[in-house]
Design a protein around this motif. Structure first.
Motif, short mmCIF file in Angstrom:
data_model
loop_
_atom_site.label_atom_id
_atom_site.label_comp_id
_atom_site.label_asym_id
_atom_site.label_seq_id
_atom_site.Cartn_x
_atom_site.Cartn_y
_atom_site.Cartn_z
N ILE A 93 -20.29 -7.39 3.11
CA ILE A 93 -19.23 -6.72 3.87
C ILE A 93 -19.76 -5.42 4.46
O ILE A 93 -19.51 -5.11 5.62
CB ILE A 93 -18.00 -6.46 2.97
CG1 ILE A 93 -17.38 -7.79 2.54
CG2 ILE A 93 -16.98 -5.60 3.70
CD1 ILE A 93 -16.29 -7.65 1.50
N GLU A 94 -20.50 -4.67 3.64
CA GLU A 94 -21.05 -3.40 4.11
C GLU A 94 -22.01 -3.61 5.27
O GLU A 94 -21.95 -2.89 6.27
CB GLU A 94 -21.77 -2.68 2.96
CG GLU A 94 -22.30 -1.32 3.36
CD GLU A 94 -23.01 -0.62 2.22
OE1 GLU A 94 -23.67 0.39 2.50
OE2 GLU A 94 -22.90 -1.06 1.06
N SER A 95 -22.89 -4.61 5.16
CA SER A 95 -23.85 -4.83 6.25
C SER A 95 -23.15 -5.30 7.52
O SER A 95 -23.52 -4.90 8.62
CB SER A 95 -24.93 -5.83 5.83
OG SER A 95 -24.39 -7.12 5.68
N ALA A 96 -22.11 -6.11 7.38
CA ALA A 96 -21.34 -6.54 8.55
C ALA A 96 -20.65 -5.34 9.20
O ALA A 96 -20.63 -5.20 10.43
CB ALA A 96 -20.32 -7.60 8.16
N PHE A 97 -20.09 -4.46 8.37
CA PHE A 97 -19.44 -3.25 8.87
C PHE A 97 -20.43 -2.37 9.61
O PHE A 97 -20.14 -1.87 10.70
CB PHE A 97 -18.81 -2.49 7.70
CG PHE A 97 -18.15 -1.21 8.09
CD1 PHE A 97 -16.87 -1.21 8.60
CD2 PHE A 97 -18.80 0.01 7.96
CE1 PHE A 97 -16.25 -0.04 8.99
CE2 PHE A 97 -18.19 1.20 8.34
CZ PHE A 97 -16.91 1.16 8.85
N LEU A 98 -21.61 -2.18 9.03
CA LEU A 98 -22.61 -1.33 9.66
C LEU A 98 -23.10 -1.93 10.98
O LEU A 98 -23.36 -1.19 11.93
CB LEU A 98 -23.80 -1.11 8.71
CG LEU A 98 -23.49 -0.24 7.49
CD1 LEU A 98 -24.69 -0.22 6.55
CD2 LEU A 98 -23.09 1.15 7.91
#
Length: 132
Positions: A93-98
């Motif tokens: 989720i964090e990598s998609a957000f970034l």
């Protein structure tokens, strides 16, 4: 709920409902009850159709309102989203957000750095101009 039950939306649906009512009265009713078909003419069918359409115009908003209440109870959006998100690992989720907000994050970082630099310069000027 308000948009679905709005009178303009009911008007959009009514021609299709009217066509179904007409087909029911002229074809299905006569087919299932041939004796009725012998005594019912166009005038009677048109009167019945008019009564049904008028009733549907009044009934449809209430039916849709009740349907929407049921949908809202059956589909708890917050619970669905929470369940779906909890199925993904936090790092994914964090990598998609970034990836999605890379440009915005860079802009925020640069703006913060610029303001920090300007505040530092202002403090330096005050320190140098203050008598010791």
């Amino acid at each position: 709920e308000e948009k679905i039950t709005h009178p303009d939306n009911v008007k959009k649906i009514m021609p299709q409902a009217e066509a179904h009512i007409d087909h029911f009265l002229r074809v299905k009713l006569v087919k299932s009850m041939p004796v009725v078909g012998m005594f019912v003419g166009d005038k009677t069918i048109n009167n019945l159709k008019s009564l049904f359409v008028t009733e549907l115009k009044q009934l449809f908003p209430e039916i849709m309102k009740n349907y929407m209440v049921g949908l809202q109870e059956d589909f708890d959006i917050e619970k669905i989203v929470t369940t779906k998100l909890s199925a993904y690992p936090p790092m994914q989720i964090e990598s998609a957000f970034l990836k999605m907000f890379r440009k915005e994050l860079i802009t925020i970082k640069l703006t913060g750095a610029l303001f920090g630099f300007l505040i530092g310069l202002i403090e330096l000027v005050f320190i140098l101009l203050m008598p010791h």
